[in-house]
Write a protein that holds these residues in place. Structure first.
Motif, PDB file in Angstrom:
ATOM      1  N   PRO A 363       0.779  -1.307   0.000  1.00  0.00           N
ATOM      2  CA  PRO A 363       0.110   0.134  -0.050  1.00  0.00           C
ATOM      3  C   PRO A 363       0.878   1.413  -0.321  1.00  0.00           C
ATOM      4  CG  PRO A 363      -0.006  -0.899   2.051  1.00  0.00           C
ATOM      5  CD  PRO A 363       0.986  -1.802   1.476  1.00  0.00           C
ATOM      6  N   ASN A 364       0.653   2.081  -0.846  1.00  0.00           N
ATOM      7  CA  ASN A 364       1.352   3.639  -0.948  1.00  0.00           C
ATOM      8  C   ASN A 364       0.487   4.545  -0.161  1.00  0.00           C
ATOM      9  OD1 ASN A 364       3.189   2.525  -2.583  1.00  0.00           O
ATOM     10  ND2 ASN A 364       2.245   2.832  -4.628  1.00  0.00           N
ATOM     11  N   CYS A 365      -0.720   4.411   0.047  1.00  0.00           N
ATOM     12  CA  CYS A 365      -1.588   5.743   0.588  1.00  0.00           C
ATOM     13  C   CYS A 365      -2.622   5.130   1.175  1.00  0.00           C
ATOM     14  CB  CYS A 365      -1.667   7.028  -0.343  1.00  0.00           C
ATOM     15  SG  CYS A 365      -2.551   6.346  -1.793  1.00  0.00           S
ATOM     16  N   VAL A 366      -3.459   5.670   2.270  1.00  0.00           N
ATOM     17  CA  VAL A 366      -4.551   5.111   2.803  1.00  0.00           C
ATOM     18  C   VAL A 366      -5.303   6.404   3.488  1.00  0.00           C
ATOM     19  CG1 VAL A 366      -3.409   5.026   5.071  1.00  0.00           C
ATOM     20  CG2 VAL A 366      -5.344   3.669   4.680  1.00  0.00           C
ATOM     21  N   PHE A 368      -9.157   7.535   5.202  1.00  0.00           N
ATOM     22  CA  PHE A 368     -10.577   7.543   5.753  1.00  0.00           C
ATOM     23  C   PHE A 368     -11.470   8.429   4.903  1.00  0.00           C
ATOM     24  CE2 PHE A 368      -9.186   5.418   9.691  1.00  0.00           C
ATOM     25  CZ  PHE A 368      -9.945   4.484   9.650  1.00  0.00           C
ATOM     26  N   ASN A 369     -12.640   7.943   4.758  1.00  0.00           N
ATOM     27  CA  ASN A 369     -13.730   8.886   4.059  1.00  0.00           C
ATOM     28  C   ASN A 369     -14.048   9.945   5.252  1.00  0.00           C
ATOM     29  OD1 ASN A 369     -16.249  10.004   3.305  1.00  0.00           O
ATOM     30  ND2 ASN A 369     -16.401   8.407   1.759  1.00  0.00           N
ATOM     31  N   PRO A 370     -13.826  11.202   4.810  1.00  0.00           N
ATOM     32  CA  PRO A 370     -13.978  12.350   5.688  1.00  0.00           C
ATOM     33  C   PRO A 370     -15.556  12.499   6.197  1.00  0.00           C
ATOM     34  CG  PRO A 370     -12.876  13.103   3.798  1.00  0.00           C
ATOM     35  CD  PRO A 370     -13.200  11.963   3.505  1.00  0.00           C
ATOM     36  N   GLU A 371     -16.593  12.034   5.524  1.00  0.00           N
ATOM     37  CA  GLU A 371     -17.880  12.056   5.930  1.00  0.00           C
ATOM     38  C   GLU A 371     -18.122  11.374   7.299  1.00  0.00           C
ATOM     39  OE1 GLU A 371     -20.484  13.795   4.431  1.00  0.00           O
ATOM     40  OE2 GLU A 371     -18.834  14.652   3.262  1.00  0.00           O
ATOM     41  N   ALA A 372     -18.892  12.115   8.045  1.00  0.00           N
ATOM     42  CA  ALA A 372     -19.094  11.671   9.469  1.00  0.00           C
ATOM     43  C   ALA A 372     -19.861  10.224   9.403  1.00  0.00           C
ATOM     44  CB  ALA A 372     -19.865  12.730  10.247  1.00  0.00           C
ATOM     45  N   ASP A 373     -20.783  10.023   8.613  1.00  0.00           N
ATOM     46  CA  ASP A 373     -21.535   8.763   8.542  1.00  0.00           C
ATOM     47  C   ASP A 373     -20.798   7.686   7.670  1.00  0.00           C
ATOM     48  OD1 ASP A 373     -21.696   9.994   6.180  1.00  0.00           O
ATOM     49  OD2 ASP A 373     -23.772   9.796   5.718  1.00  0.00           O
ATOM     50  N   LYS A 374     -19.593   7.865   7.190  1.00  0.00           N
ATOM     51  CA  LYS A 374     -18.810   6.858   6.572  1.00  0.00           C
ATOM     52  C   LYS A 374     -17.464   6.516   6.985  1.00  0.00           C
ATOM     53  CE  LYS A 374     -21.415   8.190   2.012  1.00  0.00           C
ATOM     54  NZ  LYS A 374     -21.235   8.613   0.658  1.00  0.00           N
ATOM     55  N   GLN A 375     -17.396   7.043   8.412  1.00  0.00           N
ATOM     56  CA  GLN A 375     -15.713   6.713   8.959  1.00  0.00           C
ATOM     57  C   GLN A 375     -15.671   5.218   8.856  1.00  0.00           C
ATOM     58  OE1 GLN A 375     -13.636   9.290  10.745  1.00  0.00           O
ATOM     59  NE2 GLN A 375     -14.133   9.722   8.632  1.00  0.00           N
ATOM     60  N   ASP A 376     -16.502   4.315   8.632  1.00  0.00           N
ATOM     61  CA  ASP A 376     -16.098   3.042   8.914  1.00  0.00           C
ATOM     62  C   ASP A 376     -15.766   2.186   7.699  1.00  0.00           C
ATOM     63  OD1 ASP A 376     -18.602   3.420   7.388  1.00  0.00           O
ATOM     64  OD2 ASP A 376     -19.513   1.791   8.197  1.00  0.00           O
ATOM     65  N   GLN A 377     -15.303   3.277   6.695  1.00  0.00           N
ATOM     66  CA  GLN A 377     -14.944   2.832   5.217  1.00  0.00           C
ATOM     67  C   GLN A 377     -13.672   3.586   4.972  1.00  0.00           C
ATOM     68  OE1 GLN A 377     -17.782   2.922   2.110  1.00  0.00           O
ATOM     69  NE2 GLN A 377     -19.159   1.757   3.501  1.00  0.00           N
ATOM     70  N   PHE A 378     -12.687   3.056   4.352  1.00  0.00           N
ATOM     71  CA  PHE A 378     -11.538   3.731   3.941  1.00  0.00           C
ATOM     72  C   PHE A 378     -10.733   3.161   2.633  1.00  0.00           C
ATOM     73  CE2 PHE A 378      -9.842   0.002   6.519  1.00  0.00           C
ATOM     74  CZ  PHE A 378      -8.829  -0.269   5.749  1.00  0.00           C
ATOM     75  N   VAL A 379      -9.897   3.842   1.978  1.00  0.00           N
ATOM     76  CA  VAL A 379      -9.545   3.636   0.705  1.00  0.00           C
ATOM     77  C   VAL A 379      -8.160   3.213   0.777  1.00  0.00           C
ATOM     78  CG1 VAL A 379     -11.380   4.169  -0.806  1.00  0.00           C
ATOM     79  CG2 VAL A 379      -9.876   5.756  -0.183  1.00  0.00           C
ATOM     80  N   VAL A 380      -7.591   2.527  -0.041  1.00  0.00           N
ATOM     81  CA  VAL A 380      -6.218   2.087  -0.071  1.00  0.00           C
ATOM     82  C   VAL A 380      -5.585   2.173  -1.632  1.00  0.00           C
ATOM     83  CG1 VAL A 380      -4.358   0.656   0.653  1.00  0.00           C
ATOM     84  CG2 VAL A 380      -6.229   0.653   1.967  1.00  0.00           C
ATOM     85  N   GLY A 381      -4.475   2.986  -1.788  1.00  0.00           N
ATOM     86  CA  GLY A 381      -3.958   3.140  -3.252  1.00  0.00           C
ATOM     87  C   GLY A 381      -2.749   2.071  -3.050  1.00  0.00           C
ATOM     88  N   THR A 382      -2.494   1.130  -3.797  1.00  0.00           N
ATOM     89  CA  THR A 382      -1.785   0.124  -3.908  1.00  0.00           C
ATOM     90  C   THR A 382      -0.554   0.105  -5.120  1.00  0.00           C
ATOM     91  OG1 THR A 382      -3.016  -1.525  -5.253  1.00  0.00           O
ATOM     92  CG2 THR A 382      -3.325  -1.458  -2.825  1.00  0.00           C
ATOM     93  N   SER A 383       0.393  -0.593  -4.851  1.00  0.00           N
ATOM     94  CA  SER A 383       1.375  -0.657  -6.044  1.00  0.00           C
ATOM     95  C   SER A 383       1.069  -1.495  -7.198  1.00  0.00           C
ATOM     96  CB  SER A 383       2.617  -1.119  -5.586  1.00  0.00           C
ATOM     97  OG  SER A 383       2.661  -2.333  -5.115  1.00  0.00           O
ATOM     98  N   ASP A 384      -0.031  -2.243  -7.097  1.00  0.00           N
ATOM     99  CA  ASP A 384      -0.532  -3.003  -8.263  1.00  0.00           C
ATOM    100  C   ASP A 384      -1.559  -2.261  -9.085  1.00  0.00           C
ATOM    101  OD1 ASP A 384      -2.489  -3.408  -6.294  1.00  0.00           O
ATOM    102  OD2 ASP A 384      -2.669  -5.301  -6.637  1.00  0.00           O
ATOM    103  N   LYS A 385      -1.592  -0.854  -8.999  1.00  0.00           N
ATOM    104  CA  LYS A 385      -2.596  -0.167  -9.970  1.00  0.00           C
ATOM    105  C   LYS A 385      -4.097  -0.123  -9.493  1.00  0.00           C
ATOM    106  CE  LYS A 385      -1.511  -2.855 -13.121  1.00  0.00           C
ATOM    107  NZ  LYS A 385      -1.179  -3.488 -14.599  1.00  0.00           N
ATOM    108  N   LYS A 386      -4.248  -0.421  -8.158  1.00  0.00           N
ATOM    109  CA  LYS A 386      -5.743  -0.497  -7.583  1.00  0.00           C
ATOM    110  C   LYS A 386      -5.751   0.416  -6.637  1.00  0.00           C
ATOM    111  CE  LYS A 386      -6.455  -5.544  -8.982  1.00  0.00           C
ATOM    112  NZ  LYS A 386      -6.998  -6.696  -8.562  1.00  0.00           N
ATOM    113  N   ILE A 387      -7.282   0.853  -6.461  1.00  0.00           N
ATOM    114  CA  ILE A 387      -7.598   1.531  -5.275  1.00  0.00           C
ATOM    115  C   ILE A 387      -8.825   0.552  -4.612  1.00  0.00           C
ATOM    116  CG2 ILE A 387      -8.604   3.534  -4.324  1.00  0.00           C
ATOM    117  CD1 ILE A 387      -7.394   4.254  -7.618  1.00  0.00           C
ATOM    118  N   VAL A 388      -8.346   0.223  -3.384  1.00  0.00           N
ATOM    119  CA  VAL A 388      -9.302  -0.556  -2.901  1.00  0.00           C
ATOM    120  C   VAL A 388      -9.894  -0.108  -1.745  1.00  0.00           C
ATOM    121  CG1 VAL A 388      -9.362  -3.105  -1.853  1.00  0.00           C
ATOM    122  CG2 VAL A 388      -7.571  -2.596  -3.341  1.00  0.00           C
TER     123      VAL A 388
END
Length: 566
Positions: A363-366, A368-388
């Motif tokens: 993972p290169n970057c991580v 959190f979703n800044p919205e208060a109702d979406k703090q239970d989700q986050f995204v990760v940018g990886t070295s294999d060209k994906k955002i998970v």
């Protein structure tokens, strides 16, 4: 008659000497012989060529077209009598397609010579670079030259084992085509082991169906540890360091950006604890009374910004360097992403590891979703060209965004957190709608470079991106995601480093680091550099302004120190 002739003589003296009896004078060539005749002045003026002429004003004769050149020899060789089509001479179009150019470029990189692209060269014409080597190889390019069987065996002997496809770490880890070579200058006779045909067959590790079915092996979870380093865990009222201090001459509960900011001038404190450099700095959300840092020593540390300014807690659980960290909105939890392919969720107060996630790639970057109702989700940018996209509660992958062509470097939420922008090593920017895996905007330019660091302006209308060509570019963060070419910030040297870029709380100043250890500050409106001072001995990679203070900034670099400025 004699008297009359004497009167006509000059000066009345002796009679003049006849011209035939005078001595002959030497003859000198005053001007070289020219092939031009200027009997007709009008015609000679018409023959003078002009740079801007496109039509011949007269009919030249055959003798004029084939006349020899007069004057010193041209060191460049014969010159054509064609008229000039540019100010400096005559330019001819050359047919040199991209495929041939790539072959010749690789030939020059590997062998030191290349074919001259001029149209006037013969089939085996002149070469550029190592001409002797080109003649020795008979002008063969990289596609025609192949190593002999003995040379191929010599290279295989000096290469590491490719490893097992099911191993990720250890001596037998899978290296595949990335297996390194030993020193190519070492003589093959120095090796005491003989290279047999059996060993040649064992160079490639067999890939069994079982190994393919279970996929790459994820390293075993490290034992998470935490240690409190402060003088006291609780204050006289039983509160921990999570409590925002109220005994200061500044209100830390106000909204960031309500005060005017200034450029720091002096260092007021320095923290030392990380080894091999610091990778990220994050102030505690809103109040900024705590500072979180991640380092190349695989640890995350929490520092106190007021009172004793001491190290409060360290978090250990990664086996390799920590690349990025991210707080939740309330600061009670944070994520850490490491080179060991693990993303871990920590409790800031107790140091407990709550959850573990992995994408089976680095993972290169991580974020959190800044919205208060979406703090239970986050995204990760990886070295294999994906955002998970992960769900914290279930630990499952919710969505994948996979349109990039190379590793993802940054993730920035824009447009009131409804969308997010990503930058990649493919030198492009893509804009995504939340939970929709098709980009709505694609930004790319032939001159655009990779952008490893991006910051959102406090007003939310622009983002500043640190480009690898030593400049900071500005892009719109609303519906029209276009580059603002009037705002380009220059003056820092960042090529080769992922140097963080940031804004002051009021958005008046843009700040970034330098590969020489300098801290740089620009005025946002005029794009002029306001200050540049030496902050670290090595490259400055992290810079973070305090969200409440008017001029306090934290910087960190590859020297492992964290400096606090005011």
């Amino acid at each position: 008659m004699a008297s009359d002739s004497s009167k006509d003589s000059v000066g009345g003296g002796e009679p003049p000497v006849p011209l035939d009896d005078l001595p002959a004078l030497p003859q000198y060539a005053i001007a070289p012989i020219s092939t031009f005749t200027f009997d007709d002045k009008l015609r000679s003026q018409v023959m003078i060529p002009k740079v801007t002429d496109k039509v011949i004003a007269y009919n030249p004769t055959y003798d004029e077209l084939t006349r020899p050149f007069v004057g010193p020899a041209n060191p460049k060789g014969d010159v054509s009598l064609k008229r000039k089509n540019v100010l400096t001479g005559y330019a001819e179009e050359q047919a040199y397609n991209d495929a041939v150019f790539r072959v010749q470029h690789k030939t020059f990189q590997a062998m030191g010579y290349t074919r001259d692209p001029s149209l006037h060269t013969k089939e085996f014409g002149p070469y550029a670079g190592d001409v002797e080597k080109a003649e020795k190889n008979n002008g063969r390019d990289i596609l025609d030259v192949r190593a002999s069987k003995a040379q191929q065996q010599e290279l295989k002997r000096k290469r590491q084992k490719q490893g097992d496809a099911g191993e990720l770490d250890g001596d037998n880890a899978y290296r595949g085509p990335w297996a390194a070579y030993t020193n190519p200058n070492e003589s093959s006779s120095s090796s005491s082991e003989e290279y047999s045909e059996d060993e040649q067959e064992e160079e490639v590790a067999p890939v069994t169906p079982e190994a393919v079915a279970k996929g790459p092996r994820v390293p075993a979870a490290q034992t998470e540890k935490t240690q409190f380093h402060g003088s006291s865990l609780y204050d006289y009222l039983g509160r921990t360091y999570m409590h925002v201090p109220q005994d200061l001459d500044i209100n830390l509960d106000r909204d960031p950006g309500e005060h005017d900011c200034f450029i720091p001038k002096r260092r007021i404190h320095s923290w030392a604890g990380h080894k091999n450099g610091v990778s990220a700095l994050r102030f505690f959300p809103r109040s900024g009374h705590l500072l979180l840092s991640s380092g190349m020593d695989a640890k995350v540390r929490l520092w106190d910004c007021y009172h004793g300014r001491e190290l409060l807690r360290s978090y250990s659980g990664h086996s390799k360097a920590v690349k990025d960290i991210c707080f939740t909105n309330d600061g009670r939890k944070f994520l850490s992403a490491s080179f060991d392919t693990q993303i871990k969720l920590w409790d800031t107060e107790t140091g407990q590891c709550i959850s573990r996630f992995t994408t089976r790639s680095m993972p290169n970057c991580v974020k959190f979703n800044p919205e208060a109702d979406k703090q239970d989700q986050f995204v990760v940018g990886t070295s294999d060209k994906k955002i998970v996209q992960f769900d914290v509660n279930s630990g499952a992958v919710v969505q994948e965004y996979n349109h990039h062509l190379s590793g993802v470097n940054t993730i920035t939420f824009v447009d009131e957190n409804r969308r997010f922008m990503t930058t990649s090593d493919d030198k492009s920017i893509r804009v995504w709608e939340w939970q929709i895996n098709v980009p709505i905007k694609y930004i790319a330019d032939p001159q655009q470079q990779s952008m490893p660091a991006v910051a959102l302006h406090p007003h939310g209308k622009y983002v500043a991106a640190q480009s690898m060509d030593n400049q900071i570019l500005v892009f719109g963060a609303t519906d029209r995601f276009r580059q603002n070419r009037k705002k380009v910030f220059k003056g820092n040297n960042c090529a080769g480093y992922a140097i963080q870029v940031n804004f002051s709380a009021d958005g008046q100043f843009l700040m970034s680091g330098d590969s020489g250890g300098y801290a740089c500050f620009w005025d946002w409106k005029s794009t002029q550099m306001k200050s540049k001072f030496k902050a670290h001995e090595k490259a400055l990679t992290c810079i973070a302004p305090h969200p409440q203070e008017t001029s306090k900034v934290a910087t960190a670099g590859l020297d492992g120190k964290i400096n606090y400025w005011d």
